[in-house]
Design a protein around this motif. Structure first.
Motif, PDB file in Angstrom:
ATOM      1  N   ALA A  16       0.747  -1.037   0.042  1.00 30.53           N
ATOM      2  CA  ALA A  16      -0.154  -0.037   0.026  1.00 30.53           C
ATOM      3  C   ALA A  16       0.782   1.202   0.022  1.00 30.53           C
ATOM      4  CB  ALA A  16      -0.981   0.120   1.153  1.00 30.53           C
ATOM      5  N   LYS A  17       1.909   1.336   0.902  1.00 28.72           N
ATOM      6  CA  LYS A  17       3.041   2.319   0.891  1.00 28.72           C
ATOM      7  C   LYS A  17       3.502   2.534  -0.440  1.00 28.72           C
ATOM      8  CE  LYS A  17       3.676   2.766   5.588  1.00 28.72           C
ATOM      9  NZ  LYS A  17       4.675   2.849   6.825  1.00 28.72           N
ATOM     10  N   SER A  18       3.603   1.658  -1.359  1.00 25.05           N
ATOM     11  CA  SER A  18       4.403   2.247  -2.679  1.00 25.05           C
ATOM     12  C   SER A  18       3.424   2.540  -3.597  1.00 25.05           C
ATOM     13  CB  SER A  18       4.900   0.924  -3.200  1.00 25.05           C
ATOM     14  OG  SER A  18       3.985  -0.160  -3.462  1.00 25.05           O
ATOM     15  N   LEU A  19       2.053   2.155  -3.380  1.00 23.12           N
ATOM     16  CA  LEU A  19       1.143   2.700  -4.355  1.00 23.12           C
ATOM     17  C   LEU A  19       0.673   4.104  -3.979  1.00 23.12           C
ATOM     18  CD1 LEU A  19      -1.249  -0.524  -4.434  1.00 23.12           C
ATOM     19  CD2 LEU A  19       0.418   0.299  -6.153  1.00 23.12           C
ATOM     20  N   VAL A  20       0.525   4.721  -2.913  1.00 16.34           N
ATOM     21  CA  VAL A  20      -0.091   5.926  -2.487  1.00 16.34           C
ATOM     22  C   VAL A  20       0.909   7.177  -2.629  1.00 16.34           C
ATOM     23  CG1 VAL A  20      -2.014   4.871  -1.287  1.00 16.34           C
ATOM     24  CG2 VAL A  20       0.266   5.474  -0.021  1.00 16.34           C
ATOM     25  N   ASP A  21       0.280   8.206  -2.554  1.00 17.88           N
ATOM     26  CA  ASP A  21       1.171   9.632  -2.579  1.00 17.88           C
ATOM     27  C   ASP A  21       1.433   9.833  -1.015  1.00 17.88           C
ATOM     28  OD1 ASP A  21       1.280   9.859  -5.189  1.00 17.88           O
ATOM     29  OD2 ASP A  21      -0.670  11.029  -5.199  1.00 17.88           O
ATOM     30  N   ALA A  22       0.688   9.484  -0.034  1.00 22.89           N
ATOM     31  CA  ALA A  22       0.817   9.915   1.279  1.00 22.89           C
ATOM     32  C   ALA A  22       1.074   8.421   2.132  1.00 22.89           C
ATOM     33  CB  ALA A  22      -0.425  10.577   1.815  1.00 22.89           C
ATOM     34  N   PRO A  23       2.082   7.975   2.049  1.00 19.41           N
ATOM     35  CA  PRO A  23       2.604   6.791   2.944  1.00 19.41           C
ATOM     36  C   PRO A  23       2.618   6.685   4.299  1.00 19.41           C
ATOM     37  CG  PRO A  23       4.395   7.731   1.618  1.00 19.41           C
ATOM     38  CD  PRO A  23       3.569   8.533   1.269  1.00 19.41           C
ATOM     39  N   ASP A  24       2.715   8.019   4.896  1.00 22.16           N
ATOM     40  CA  ASP A  24       2.432   8.022   6.438  1.00 22.16           C
ATOM     41  C   ASP A  24       1.051   8.135   6.754  1.00 22.16           C
ATOM     42  OD1 ASP A  24       2.005  10.467   4.737  1.00 22.16           O
ATOM     43  OD2 ASP A  24       2.317  11.714   6.706  1.00 22.16           O
ATOM     44  N   VAL A  81      -6.286   4.117   4.121  1.00 24.89           N
ATOM     45  CA  VAL A  81      -5.512   5.167   3.493  1.00 24.89           C
ATOM     46  C   VAL A  81      -6.152   6.221   3.369  1.00 24.89           C
ATOM     47  CG1 VAL A  81      -4.339   3.559   1.931  1.00 24.89           C
ATOM     48  CG2 VAL A  81      -6.248   4.513   1.009  1.00 24.89           C
ATOM     49  N   ALA A  82      -5.383   7.435   3.004  1.00 18.33           N
ATOM     50  CA  ALA A  82      -5.925   8.928   2.925  1.00 18.33           C
ATOM     51  C   ALA A  82      -7.054   8.836   1.655  1.00 18.33           C
ATOM     52  CB  ALA A  82      -4.761   9.845   2.519  1.00 18.33           C
TER      53      ALA A  82
END
Length: 75
Positions: A9-17, A36-37
């Motif tokens: 998921a973190k590799s796909l999104v713009d806001a991994p935090d 996710v955001a």
């Protein structure tokens, strides 16, 4: 399993935090809830749910060694 979903998921999104994965274990199932955001929701689900289906497929393949069913919920 939790770490696997988190990395994908973190590799796909713009806001991994803002990626949060919570794991709930039952007698026969493991439920992973991915949050996710709101603006990244489309990137995680994908067109016609293709990316979400791919994430679930990868997690099921990784969980094949255990006897528990793994469910991935995207919220």
């Amino acid at each position: 399993m939790k770490e696997l979903v988190e990395i994908i998921a973190k590799s796909l999104v713009d806001a991994p935090d803002q990626v949060v994965v919570t794991e709930t274990t039952d007698e026969y199932t493991i439920t992973l809830e991915l949050t996710v955001a709101p603006e990244d929701m489309g990137k995680v689900i994908g067109k016609s749910g293709r990316i979400a289906k791919a994430i679930r497929t990868v997690v099921k393949a990784a969980a094949s060694k255990s006897d528990k069913k793994v469910v991935v919920d995207i919220k």
